[in-house]
Design an enzyme around this catalytic site. Sequence first.
Site, PDB file in Angstrom:
ATOM      1  N   ALA A 228       9.013  -2.617   3.695  1.00  0.00           N
ATOM      2  CA  ALA A 228       8.609  -4.029   3.727  1.00  0.00           C
ATOM      3  C   ALA A 228       8.346  -4.457   5.155  1.00  0.00           C
ATOM      4  O   ALA A 228       9.172  -4.284   6.043  1.00  0.00           O
ATOM      5  CB  ALA A 228       9.706  -4.900   3.120  1.00  0.00           C
TER       6      ALA A 228
ATOM      7  N   TYR B 124       2.688  -7.059  16.475  1.00  0.00           N
ATOM      8  CA  TYR B 124       3.085  -6.183  15.356  1.00  0.00           C
ATOM      9  C   TYR B 124       3.861  -4.973  15.871  1.00  0.00           C
ATOM     10  O   TYR B 124       4.983  -4.697  15.430  1.00  0.00           O
ATOM     11  CB  TYR B 124       1.850  -5.715  14.573  1.00  0.00           C
TER      12      TYR B 124
ATOM     13  N   PHE C 137       0.819  -1.222   0.000  1.00  0.00           N
ATOM     14  CA  PHE C 137       0.000   0.000   0.000  1.00  0.00           C
ATOM     15  C   PHE C 137       0.860   1.283   0.000  1.00  0.00           C
ATOM     16  O   PHE C 137       0.882   2.035  -0.984  1.00  0.00           O
ATOM     17  CB  PHE C 137      -0.950  -0.053   1.208  1.00  0.00           C
TER      18      PHE C 137
ATOM     19  N   ASP D 121      10.473  -6.672  -3.259  1.00  0.00           N
ATOM     20  CA  ASP D 121       9.247  -7.085  -2.557  1.00  0.00           C
ATOM     21  C   ASP D 121       9.103  -8.600  -2.660  1.00  0.00           C
ATOM     22  O   ASP D 121       9.345  -9.178  -3.716  1.00  0.00           O
ATOM     23  CB  ASP D 121       8.023  -6.387  -3.187  1.00  0.00           C
TER      24      ASP D 121
ATOM     25  N   THR E 269       6.103   3.288  12.793  1.00  0.00           N
ATOM     26  CA  THR E 269       4.685   3.563  13.040  1.00  0.00           C
ATOM     27  C   THR E 269       4.476   4.222  14.406  1.00  0.00           C
ATOM     28  O   THR E 269       5.264   3.993  15.339  1.00  0.00           O
ATOM     29  CB  THR E 269       3.892   2.241  12.977  1.00  0.00           C
ATOM     30  N   ASP E 270       3.379   4.958  14.524  1.00  0.00           N
ATOM     31  CA  ASP E 270       3.042   5.552  15.837  1.00  0.00           C
ATOM     32  C   ASP E 270       2.681   4.469  16.858  1.00  0.00           C
ATOM     33  O   ASP E 270       2.651   4.741  18.058  1.00  0.00           O
ATOM     34  CB  ASP E 270       1.909   6.577  15.696  1.00  0.00           C
TER      35      ASP E 270
ATOM     36  N   GLY F  48      -6.190  -6.624  23.239  1.00  0.00           N
ATOM     37  CA  GLY F  48      -5.172  -5.586  23.506  1.00  0.00           C
ATOM     38  C   GLY F  48      -5.380  -4.310  22.710  1.00  0.00           C
ATOM     39  O   GLY F  48      -4.444  -3.532  22.525  1.00  0.00           O
TER      40      GLY F  48
ATOM     41  N   LYS G  32       7.845  -3.827  15.336  1.00  0.00           N
ATOM     42  CA  LYS G  32       8.268  -2.552  14.729  1.00  0.00           C
ATOM     43  C   LYS G  32       9.158  -1.768  15.702  1.00  0.00           C
ATOM     44  O   LYS G  32      10.147  -1.159  15.300  1.00  0.00           O
ATOM     45  CB  LYS G  32       7.040  -1.702  14.351  1.00  0.00           C
TER      46      LYS G  32
ATOM     47  N   VAL H  15     -17.598  -3.750  13.237  1.00  0.00           N
ATOM     48  CA  VAL H  15     -16.929  -2.730  14.054  1.00  0.00           C
ATOM     49  C   VAL H  15     -16.512  -3.374  15.379  1.00  0.00           C
ATOM     50  O   VAL H  15     -17.340  -3.963  16.076  1.00  0.00           O
ATOM     51  CB  VAL H  15     -17.887  -1.541  14.299  1.00  0.00           C
TER      52      VAL H  15
ATOM     53  N   ASN I  19      -2.580   5.526   7.675  1.00  0.00           N
ATOM     54  CA  ASN I  19      -2.709   6.032   6.305  1.00  0.00           C
ATOM     55  C   ASN I  19      -4.014   5.536   5.675  1.00  0.00           C
ATOM     56  O   ASN I  19      -4.523   4.482   6.047  1.00  0.00           O
ATOM     57  CB  ASN I  19      -1.578   5.511   5.428  1.00  0.00           C
TER      58      ASN I  19
HETATM   59  P1  NAD Z   1       1.333  -3.565   3.318  1.00  0.00           P
HETATM   60  O1  NAD Z   1       1.047  -4.774   4.141  1.00  0.00           O
HETATM   61  O2  NAD Z   1       0.261  -2.998   2.444  1.00  0.00           O
HETATM   62  O3  NAD Z   1       2.589  -3.845   2.378  1.00  0.00           O
HETATM   63  C1  NAD Z   1       3.728  -4.504   2.825  1.00  0.00           C
HETATM   64  C2  NAD Z   1       4.562  -4.886   1.607  1.00  0.00           C
HETATM   65  O4  NAD Z   1       5.763  -5.520   2.081  1.00  0.00           O
HETATM   66  C3  NAD Z   1       3.881  -5.895   0.680  1.00  0.00           C
HETATM   67  O5  NAD Z   1       4.081  -5.531  -0.661  1.00  0.00           O
HETATM   68  C4  NAD Z   1       4.582  -7.221   0.986  1.00  0.00           C
HETATM   69  O6  NAD Z   1       4.621  -8.114  -0.112  1.00  0.00           O
HETATM   70  C5  NAD Z   1       5.970  -6.733   1.357  1.00  0.00           C
HETATM   71  N1  NAD Z   1       6.680  -7.669   2.224  1.00  0.00           N
HETATM   72  C6  NAD Z   1       6.195  -8.281   3.338  1.00  0.00           C
HETATM   73  N2  NAD Z   1       7.142  -9.110   3.859  1.00  0.00           N
HETATM   74  C7  NAD Z   1       8.241  -8.981   3.063  1.00  0.00           C
HETATM   75  C8  NAD Z   1       9.543  -9.553   3.086  1.00  0.00           C
HETATM   76  N3  NAD Z   1       9.890 -10.433   4.028  1.00  0.00           N
HETATM   77  N4  NAD Z   1      10.420  -9.196   2.135  1.00  0.00           N
HETATM   78  C9  NAD Z   1      10.078  -8.309   1.163  1.00  0.00           C
HETATM   79  N5  NAD Z   1       8.861  -7.749   1.082  1.00  0.00           N
HETATM   80  C10 NAD Z   1       7.941  -8.072   2.027  1.00  0.00           C
HETATM   81  O7  NAD Z   1       1.862  -2.477   4.348  1.00  0.00           O
HETATM   82  P2  NAD Z   1       1.678  -0.900   4.353  1.00  0.00           P
HETATM   83  O8  NAD Z   1       0.413  -0.555   5.023  1.00  0.00           O
HETATM   84  O9  NAD Z   1       1.964  -0.383   3.002  1.00  0.00           O
HETATM   85  O10 NAD Z   1       2.854  -0.477   5.341  1.00  0.00           O
HETATM   86  C11 NAD Z   1       4.167  -0.218   4.847  1.00  0.00           C
HETATM   87  C12 NAD Z   1       5.065   0.160   5.998  1.00  0.00           C
HETATM   88  O11 NAD Z   1       4.565   1.313   6.651  1.00  0.00           O
HETATM   89  C13 NAD Z   1       5.178  -0.912   7.080  1.00  0.00           C
HETATM   90  O12 NAD Z   1       6.491  -0.935   7.533  1.00  0.00           O
HETATM   91  C14 NAD Z   1       4.237  -0.426   8.177  1.00  0.00           C
HETATM   92  O13 NAD Z   1       4.677  -0.885   9.427  1.00  0.00           O
HETATM   93  C15 NAD Z   1       4.386   1.071   8.042  1.00  0.00           C
HETATM   94  N6  NAD Z   1       3.231   1.891   8.440  1.00  0.00           N
HETATM   95  C16 NAD Z   1       1.982   1.642   7.939  1.00  0.00           C
HETATM   96  C17 NAD Z   1       0.920   2.485   8.267  1.00  0.00           C
HETATM   97  C18 NAD Z   1      -0.470   2.264   7.701  1.00  0.00           C
HETATM   98  O14 NAD Z   1      -1.401   2.966   8.099  1.00  0.00           O
HETATM   99  N7  NAD Z   1      -0.677   1.335   6.773  1.00  0.00           N
HETATM  100  C19 NAD Z   1       1.138   3.577   9.105  1.00  0.00           C
HETATM  101  C20 NAD Z   1       2.423   3.790   9.622  1.00  0.00           C
HETATM  102  C21 NAD Z   1       3.454   2.961   9.265  1.00  0.00           C
HETATM  103  O1  DAU Z   2      -1.147   3.678  13.289  1.00  0.00           O
HETATM  104  C1  DAU Z   2      -0.433   3.115  12.252  1.00  0.00           C
HETATM  105  C2  DAU Z   2      -0.887   1.694  12.013  1.00  0.00           C
HETATM  106  O2  DAU Z   2      -2.170   1.771  11.417  1.00  0.00           O
HETATM  107  C3  DAU Z   2       0.086   0.918  11.130  1.00  0.00           C
HETATM  108  O3  DAU Z   2       1.307   0.768  11.803  1.00  0.00           O
HETATM  109  C4  DAU Z   2      -0.492  -0.463  10.775  1.00  0.00           C
HETATM  110  O4  DAU Z   2       0.357  -1.128   9.856  1.00  0.00           O
HETATM  111  C5  DAU Z   2      -1.851  -0.257  10.136  1.00  0.00           C
HETATM  112  O5  DAU Z   2      -2.436  -1.516   9.835  1.00  0.00           O
HETATM  113  C6  DAU Z   2      -2.765   0.543  11.062  1.00  0.00           C
HETATM  114  O6  DAU Z   2      -3.079  -0.211  12.248  1.00  0.00           O
HETATM  115  P1  DAU Z   2      -4.551  -0.217  12.893  1.00  0.00           P
HETATM  116  O7  DAU Z   2      -4.677  -1.417  13.730  1.00  0.00           O
HETATM  117  O8  DAU Z   2      -4.867   1.099  13.490  1.00  0.00           O
HETATM  118  O9  DAU Z   2      -5.424  -0.346  11.523  1.00  0.00           O
HETATM  119  P2  DAU Z   2      -6.696  -1.234  11.132  1.00  0.00           P
HETATM  120  O10 DAU Z   2      -7.168  -0.739   9.801  1.00  0.00           O
HETATM  121  O11 DAU Z   2      -6.441  -2.677  11.294  1.00  0.00           O
HETATM  122  O12 DAU Z   2      -7.765  -0.800  12.229  1.00  0.00           O
HETATM  123  C7  DAU Z   2      -8.124   0.573  12.408  1.00  0.00           C
HETATM  124  C8  DAU Z   2      -9.122   0.626  13.555  1.00  0.00           C
HETATM  125  O13 DAU Z   2     -10.348   0.003  13.126  1.00  0.00           O
HETATM  126  C9  DAU Z   2      -8.683  -0.138  14.793  1.00  0.00           C
HETATM  127  O14 DAU Z   2      -9.119   0.550  15.943  1.00  0.00           O
HETATM  128  C10 DAU Z   2      -9.419  -1.480  14.690  1.00  0.00           C
HETATM  129  C11 DAU Z   2     -10.702  -1.107  13.958  1.00  0.00           C
HETATM  130  N1  DAU Z   2     -11.272  -2.157  13.077  1.00  0.00           N
HETATM  131  C12 DAU Z   2     -10.453  -2.720  12.154  1.00  0.00           C
HETATM  132  C13 DAU Z   2     -10.935  -3.697  11.301  1.00  0.00           C
HETATM  133  C14 DAU Z   2     -10.022  -4.353  10.286  1.00  0.00           C
HETATM  134  C15 DAU Z   2     -12.609  -2.502  13.172  1.00  0.00           C
HETATM  135  O15 DAU Z   2     -13.362  -1.957  14.002  1.00  0.00           O
HETATM  136  N2  DAU Z   2     -13.083  -3.480  12.333  1.00  0.00           N
HETATM  137  C16 DAU Z   2     -12.296  -4.111  11.410  1.00  0.00           C
HETATM  138  O16 DAU Z   2     -12.806  -5.012  10.699  1.00  0.00           O
END
Ligand code: NAD
Ligand code: DAU
Length: 337
Positions: free
Chosen positions: A80, A151, A11, A33, A123-124, A276, A155, A207, A181
């Site tokens: 990654a 997770y 993503f 990747d 991540t936060d 948790g 991190k 939810v 994001n």
């Molecule tokens: P994602 O799960 O959408 O993508 C992760 C990518 O990493 C995938 O393309 C996957 O194939 C690749 N990957 C996984 N394991 C791997 C490995 N062993 N070797 C090579 N590639 C591998 O994740 P995302 O939401 O895009 O998050 C990207 C980064 O940002 C992560 O480090 C996550 O902790 C951090 N982050 C995400 C958010 C969020 O809201 N999504 C917020 C803050 C930080």
């Molecule tokens: O804050 C940054 C983090 O945000 C990143 O480090 C993570 O990679 C990313 O996945 C995200 O983590 P969250 O746990 O906050 O995201 P998620 O989309 O899984 O859930 C967002 C909120 O919504 C959380 O409070 C749980 C809730 N939720 C989630 C899902 C999937 C629901 O209520 N129902 C659901 O089905």
Amino acid sequence: MKIVVTGGAGFIGGNFVHYMVKKHPDYEIIVIDKLTYAGNMETLEPVIDKIKFYKADIADRKEIFKIFEENKPDIVVNFAAESHVDRSIENPEVFLKTNILGTQVLMDASREYGVKRYHQVSTDEVYGDLPLDRPDMFFTEDTPIHTSSPYSASKASADLLVQAYHRTFGLPVTISRCSNNYGPYHFPEKLIPLMIANALADKPLPVYGEGLNVRDWLYVEDHCSAIDLIIHNGKVGEVYNIGGHNEKANIYIVKKILELLGKPESLITYVTDRKGHDLRYAIDPTKIHNELGWLPETKFDDGIVKTVNWYLENKDWWEKIISGEYTEYYEKMYGNR
Ligand code: NAD
Ligand code: DAU
């Protein structure tokens, strides 16, 4: 400039590759990747002829050193990771392998090949959570690490290792810690795309708990612009928090999506809470604003409309994902909840 982007088929990594191709057309972009369930080559399709792609595991030392030997990158940005909290509760092991050991391998290769900047995308969640009734409290870069899920623990471990490589070996590192994001190419297991996909199929919207947990939402392109600034102008050895003061309770987000799609709130189903479950995340972005001049550009009300429209216009991208393996995952996580 040669830049390695790991996790570039995911993503945020995918959005970052799109951003960098446009912003720095003269850069050589090398994507690594593993293409796990979360990686998708279709995300890279629009830019595929402008990048070099390697399918490899960041924890595979031999393979990673070979890629670095072939490309001699100047900058490494490590996206990654195993990124889904719920999956880390089901099966923590792969989170430790990829998120911690993978980071170590990338930093060893960066040392060996004289990388000028290693950037860790963190991540936060490493700060744990904040109470719901203290809107005056925010995460700063000085907030102690205090993790809740496998997770976030993985991190945080990686962050500590990155800081240790800087202090011990002088590796020129930076770390960014971003809030939640949202935007295009977001895998449908996560809150916003999952709710959009379910609402469009008139399926229940699960939810967790009472939906009162708060996340601080940032449009993905704003995260990309922050990382671009940090890798070029950020101070080596520093941590930068990234967030746009966009706190919303989950239930607000879910209702907003239903409203935008013209679907009834009766689709909302309250299910067993996440184990948790962190209550509230809220970033104080003062440091990145003061030091690097970064500010987010997309307001939530615009970003959520853009995102919903993207999912409406790109059904091909996500409908394939929610069939097959994802159906089994969904049944396991939500079937009996
Ligand atoms: P994602 O799960 O959408 O993508 C992760 C990518 O990493 C995938 O393309 C996957 O194939 C690749 N990957 C996984 N394991 C791997 C490995 N062993 N070797 C090579 N590639 C591998 O994740 P995302 O939401 O895009 O998050 C990207 C980064 O940002 C992560 O480090 C996550 O902790 C951090 N982050 C995400 C958010 C969020 O809201 N999504 C917020 C803050 C930080
Ligand atoms: O804050 C940054 C983090 O945000 C990143 O480090 C993570 O990679 C990313 O996945 C995200 O983590 P969250 O746990 O906050 O995201 P998620 O989309 O899984 O859930 C967002 C909120 O919504 C959380 O409070 C749980 C809730 N939720 C989630 C899902 C999937 C629901 O209520 N129902 C659901 O089905």
